[in-house]
Design a protein around this motif. Structure first.
Motif, mmCIF file in Angstrom:
data_model
loop_
_atom_site.group_PDB
_atom_site.id
_atom_site.type_symbol
_atom_site.label_atom_id
_atom_site.label_comp_id
_atom_site.label_asym_id
_atom_site.label_seq_id
_atom_site.Cartn_x
_atom_site.Cartn_y
_atom_site.Cartn_z
ATOM 1 N N GLY A 160 0.748 -0.713 -0.400
ATOM 2 C CA GLY A 160 0.100 -0.063 0.172
ATOM 3 C C GLY A 160 0.648 0.827 -0.030
ATOM 4 N N ASP A 183 1.941 -1.070 -4.589
ATOM 5 C CA ASP A 183 0.875 -0.815 -4.626
ATOM 6 C C ASP A 183 0.082 -1.145 -5.961
ATOM 7 N N ALA A 195 -9.710 10.036 -3.885
ATOM 8 C CA ALA A 195 -11.356 10.227 -3.261
ATOM 9 C C ALA A 195 -10.659 11.526 -2.614
ATOM 10 N N ARG A 200 -8.984 20.257 -2.391
ATOM 11 C CA ARG A 200 -8.027 20.086 -1.419
ATOM 12 C C ARG A 200 -6.553 20.251 -2.045
ATOM 13 N N HIS A 224 0.824 -3.413 -8.747
ATOM 14 C CA HIS A 224 0.938 -5.248 -8.396
ATOM 15 C C HIS A 224 0.316 -5.149 -7.172
ATOM 16 N N ILE A 226 -1.589 -7.496 -5.028
ATOM 17 C CA ILE A 226 -1.238 -8.774 -3.647
ATOM 18 C C ILE A 226 -2.328 -9.681 -4.020
ATOM 19 N N GLY A 247 -5.073 0.354 3.458
ATOM 20 C CA GLY A 247 -6.714 0.547 3.583
ATOM 21 C C GLY A 247 -7.688 0.202 3.745
ATOM 22 N N LEU A 268 -16.631 6.521 -3.556
ATOM 23 C CA LEU A 268 -15.810 6.446 -4.764
ATOM 24 C C LEU A 268 -15.355 6.317 -5.986
ATOM 25 N N ILE A 271 -15.874 9.913 -6.672
ATOM 26 C CA ILE A 271 -14.605 11.025 -6.979
ATOM 27 C C ILE A 271 -14.089 10.405 -7.678
ATOM 28 N N THR A 293 -18.376 11.294 4.363
ATOM 29 C CA THR A 293 -18.209 11.727 2.592
ATOM 30 C C THR A 293 -18.990 12.064 2.143
ATOM 31 N N PHE A 400 -8.189 -10.081 3.465
ATOM 32 C CA PHE A 400 -6.165 -10.442 3.904
ATOM 33 C C PHE A 400 -6.213 -11.755 5.002
ATOM 34 N N ASP A 433 -5.919 3.413 7.324
ATOM 35 C CA ASP A 433 -7.567 3.000 7.646
ATOM 36 C C ASP A 433 -7.400 2.031 7.872
HETATM 37 C C1 LIG Z 1 -13.978 11.076 0.351
HETATM 38 C C2 LIG Z 1 -12.847 10.787 1.035
HETATM 39 C C3 LIG Z 1 -12.547 11.928 1.808
HETATM 40 C C4 LIG Z 1 -11.119 11.701 2.451
HETATM 41 N N1 LIG Z 1 -11.076 13.826 2.906
HETATM 42 C C5 LIG Z 1 -9.837 13.356 3.907
HETATM 43 C C6 LIG Z 1 -9.850 14.754 3.940
HETATM 44 O O1 LIG Z 1 -9.908 15.982 2.948
HETATM 45 N N2 LIG Z 1 -8.953 14.912 4.785
HETATM 46 C C7 LIG Z 1 -8.145 14.113 5.585
HETATM 47 O O2 LIG Z 1 -7.035 14.239 6.770
HETATM 48 N N3 LIG Z 1 -8.178 12.277 4.992
HETATM 49 C C8 LIG Z 1 -9.446 12.106 4.600
HETATM 50 N N4 LIG Z 1 -10.083 11.435 4.096
HETATM 51 C C9 LIG Z 1 -9.560 10.168 5.174
HETATM 52 C C10 LIG Z 1 -7.638 9.271 4.158
HETATM 53 O O3 LIG Z 1 -7.877 9.721 2.698
HETATM 54 C C11 LIG Z 1 -7.791 8.228 4.965
HETATM 55 O O4 LIG Z 1 -7.622 8.407 5.955
HETATM 56 C C12 LIG Z 1 -6.260 8.376 4.005
HETATM 57 O O5 LIG Z 1 -6.178 8.297 3.020
HETATM 58 C C13 LIG Z 1 -6.083 6.182 4.481
HETATM 59 O O6 LIG Z 1 -4.097 6.200 4.573
HETATM 60 P P1 LIG Z 1 -3.569 4.504 4.305
HETATM 61 O O7 LIG Z 1 -2.325 4.856 3.496
HETATM 62 O O8 LIG Z 1 -4.381 3.404 5.347
HETATM 63 O O9 LIG Z 1 -5.172 4.057 3.400
HETATM 64 P P2 LIG Z 1 -5.578 4.811 1.875
HETATM 65 O O10 LIG Z 1 -5.522 5.454 1.058
HETATM 66 O O11 LIG Z 1 -7.064 3.493 1.392
HETATM 67 O O12 LIG Z 1 -3.910 3.402 1.094
HETATM 68 C C14 LIG Z 1 -4.369 2.787 0.326
HETATM 69 C C15 LIG Z 1 -3.876 1.801 -0.389
HETATM 70 O O13 LIG Z 1 -3.192 0.264 -0.403
HETATM 71 C C16 LIG Z 1 -3.584 0.129 -1.763
HETATM 72 N N5 LIG Z 1 -3.631 -1.352 -1.978
HETATM 73 C C17 LIG Z 1 -5.038 -1.937 -1.139
HETATM 74 N N6 LIG Z 1 -4.731 -3.166 -1.485
HETATM 75 C C18 LIG Z 1 -3.734 -3.641 -2.146
HETATM 76 C C19 LIG Z 1 -3.624 -5.195 -2.207
HETATM 77 N N7 LIG Z 1 -3.896 -6.224 -2.003
HETATM 78 N N8 LIG Z 1 -2.072 -4.978 -3.106
HETATM 79 C C20 LIG Z 1 -1.339 -3.563 -3.255
HETATM 80 N N9 LIG Z 1 -2.015 -2.933 -2.690
HETATM 81 C C21 LIG Z 1 -2.844 -2.483 -2.670
HETATM 82 C C22 LIG Z 1 -4.133 0.678 -2.454
HETATM 83 O O14 LIG Z 1 -4.294 0.951 -3.895
HETATM 84 C C23 LIG Z 1 -3.951 2.372 -1.560
HETATM 85 O O15 LIG Z 1 -3.238 2.693 -2.900
HETATM 86 C C24 LIG Z 1 -10.898 11.079 3.197
HETATM 87 C C25 LIG Z 1 -11.367 9.550 2.892
HETATM 88 C C26 LIG Z 1 -12.312 9.863 1.679
HETATM 89 C C27 LIG Z 1 -12.869 8.182 1.457
#
Ligand SMILES: Cc1cc2nc3c(=O)[nH]c(=O)nc-3n(C[C@H](O)[C@H](O)[C@H](O)COP(=O)(O)OP(=O)(O)OC[C@H]3O[C@@H](n4cnc5c(N)ncnc54)[C@H](O)[C@@H]3O)c2cc1C
Length: 466
Positions: A160, A183, A195, A200, A224, A226, A247, A268, A271, A293, A400, A433
């Protein structure tokens, strides 16, 4: 007859002249006009002088305490005041490898700026978010350092390239590891890229932030996925530990009749289409179903030219899981709210024409502690709309748990030690997340950093099943 609309009020509305939708270029401009534009050098200097530079050797400033990534806010603001914006940027990135992104997307109104001592003195908080943007923009404008050769340390896989994965990889590289980030998507940033509202952050400064990580020795492998136990066994054969920053998954849906109709979206894909520049044609009336959202989707629908945007929420404003300031901003942009309103089905023949809704009342508190909405019989009504967007949250990536021995989900979140991110399978760590159920970018950064420290302790203690 087949093409006749089936909602009487819609027939009346259709005979009224509708305002022309905005030209695509105008809608794009409205969509990407930044809510918080950058400060000029003069503005940044003047704003930096408002900071009282609280804190010291014995107590952190309240704004730092309120920042999940513990950025040295008085430190970088002092550097701006001394005219050294690049050093200010370095101070930010030393604590937060997504410092430029967080400057744009953090809900500063409820974090650092809410804690600013000026507020307690009845004054406006220091504009910390925009000062951080000024500092990080200055640093990122400098030529990117060339990618460093991967350090010779033990190898860690990060699944990720969202905020949690990028923060984990950055900290691991600082600690001397050679992290490789996988990713499934073609670019870094996770939800920030596809998203978070384009007004912003559209994409920048994510590529520059990724290049800074590459300069530390982080390797990125995009496209790539997983996708099952075999892919994980391959990672286990090559890497000493694995961080899961995957996430949450796809949108949940309300599971009501008519979701297949053209004109009905989940949040999703809606957006993501906008962020990719493929602006959906939403028509004049849009219903958005949900809480947090939903605020972004509703404000995006306004920018797409919808004349009536209505958020349907089945509890009252007091229970709405959205930041207060975002609700107020949405209202100021003309978004309407229909509280205590639940959608029953989407209605239409060839495409969406209306949402059938029913009013609710609040009963006893449910498991979440919020009062449970209960239907009020006989209050069904049709809300004529051209587009409806369900924005009711995302599903966990529970697959997972089947792929990794010992990995557990609790309430839709990966179970792990909150201090280290270590899961019940000791080689696997998690954060962001996927463990908090969906929060903010800066929280995901905090989790990623903490998990990197946890991985370091585990490997230094001799961990790794390889
Ligand atoms: C509509 C929306 C608006 C938002 N607005 C805000 C905001 O204004 N400000 C703020 O602070 N937060 C905001 N958030 C929340 C914020 O975007 C998330 O909390 C943050 O991005 C979480 O980060 P993460 O790395 O945990 O997960 P993610 O950002 O979801 O990243 C996970 C990554 O893992 C990859 N992945 C998943 N499964 C696999 C797999 N099997 N193999 C390879 N890759 C994989 C995905 O492609 C992704 O790139 C918003 C969320 C949403 C849904």
């Amino acid at each position: 007859m087949g093409t006749q609309p089936i909602v009487p009020s819609l027939r009346r509305a259709a005979s009224r002249p509708q305002p022309a939708p905005p030209a695509a270029a105008d809608a794009w401009q409205a969509m990407t006009a930044e809510l918080k534009p950058p400060l000029t050098a003069e503005e940044a200097m003047a704003e930096s002088y408002r900071c009282l530079l609280c804190g010291g050797p014995y107590a952190q400033a309240p704004c730092v305490v309120a920042c999940p990534s513990e950025v040295d806010i008085p430190g970088f603001i002092a550097a701006i005041g001394e005219g050294d914006a690049r050093r200010a940027g370095e101070i930010v990135f030393a604590h937060n490898p997504l410092g430029g992104t967080c400057a744009r997307v953090c809900p500063t109104e409820v974090l650092c700026e809410a804690a600013c001592v000026l507020v307690h003195e009845g004054q406006r908080a220091v504009d910390i978010g925009r000062l951080q943007r000024y500092a990080t923009d200055a640093l990122l404008a400098a030529p990117a350092p060339s990618p460093a050769p991967a350090p010779a340390g033990r190898r860690v896989a990060v699944v990720g390239a969202g905020p949690a994965g990028m923060a984990c990889a950055a900290r691991l590289a600082e600690l001397g590891y050679a992290p490789t980030v996988f990713d499934e998507r073609p670019e870094e940033g996770g939800l920030v890229r596809y998203a978070i509202a384009p007004y912003r952050e559209l994409a920048d400064p994510l590529p520059a932030e990724r290049r800074r990580l590459e300069a530390l020795g982080v390797r990125f492998v995009f496209g790539h996925r997983i996708d099952g136990p075999q892919a994980l066994r391959a990672l286990e054969a090559e890497f000493d530990a694995v961080f899961l920053g995957v996430g949450m998954g796809e949108d949940s849906s309300a599971g009501i009749e008519g979701e297949h109709l053209p004109g009905v979206w989940t949040s999703l894909p809606f957006i993501e289409a906008i962020k990719a520049g493929r602006l959906p044609e939403v028509g004049a009336r849009v219903a958005v179903i949900g809480g947090n959202t939903a605020m972004d989707v509703a404000r995006e629908a306004v920018r797409l030219g919808a004349r009536e945007v209505t958020v349907l929420y089945r509890r009252t404003e007091a229970e709405m899981p959205a930041f207060r300031h975002e609700v107020e901003e949405a209202k100021a942009e003309g978004v309407r709210f229909s509280w205590l309103t639940a959608p029953l089905r989407f209605v239409g023949r060839d495409r969406l024409e209306a949402v059938e809704c029913r009013y609710m009342r609040l009963g006893e508190p449910d498991a979440s502690g919020r009062r449970r909405p209960e239907p009020v019989p006989g209050t069904e009504f049709l809300l004529p709309v051209d587009t409806a967007v369900e924005a009711i949250g995302q599903r966990p990536r529970a697959e997972f748990a089947q792929w990794i021995e010992g990995l557990r989900f609790e309430g839709g979140r990966i179970a792990c030690d909150p201090a280290t991110g270590q899961t019940d399978n000791p080689r696997y760590f998690a954060g962001g997340d996927d463990v908090n159920g969906g929060d903010t970018v800066v929280e995901a950064v905090r989790w990623g950093k903490a998990a990197a420290e946890g991985i370091d302790r585990y490997l230094r203690a001799g961990g790794s099943g390889r």
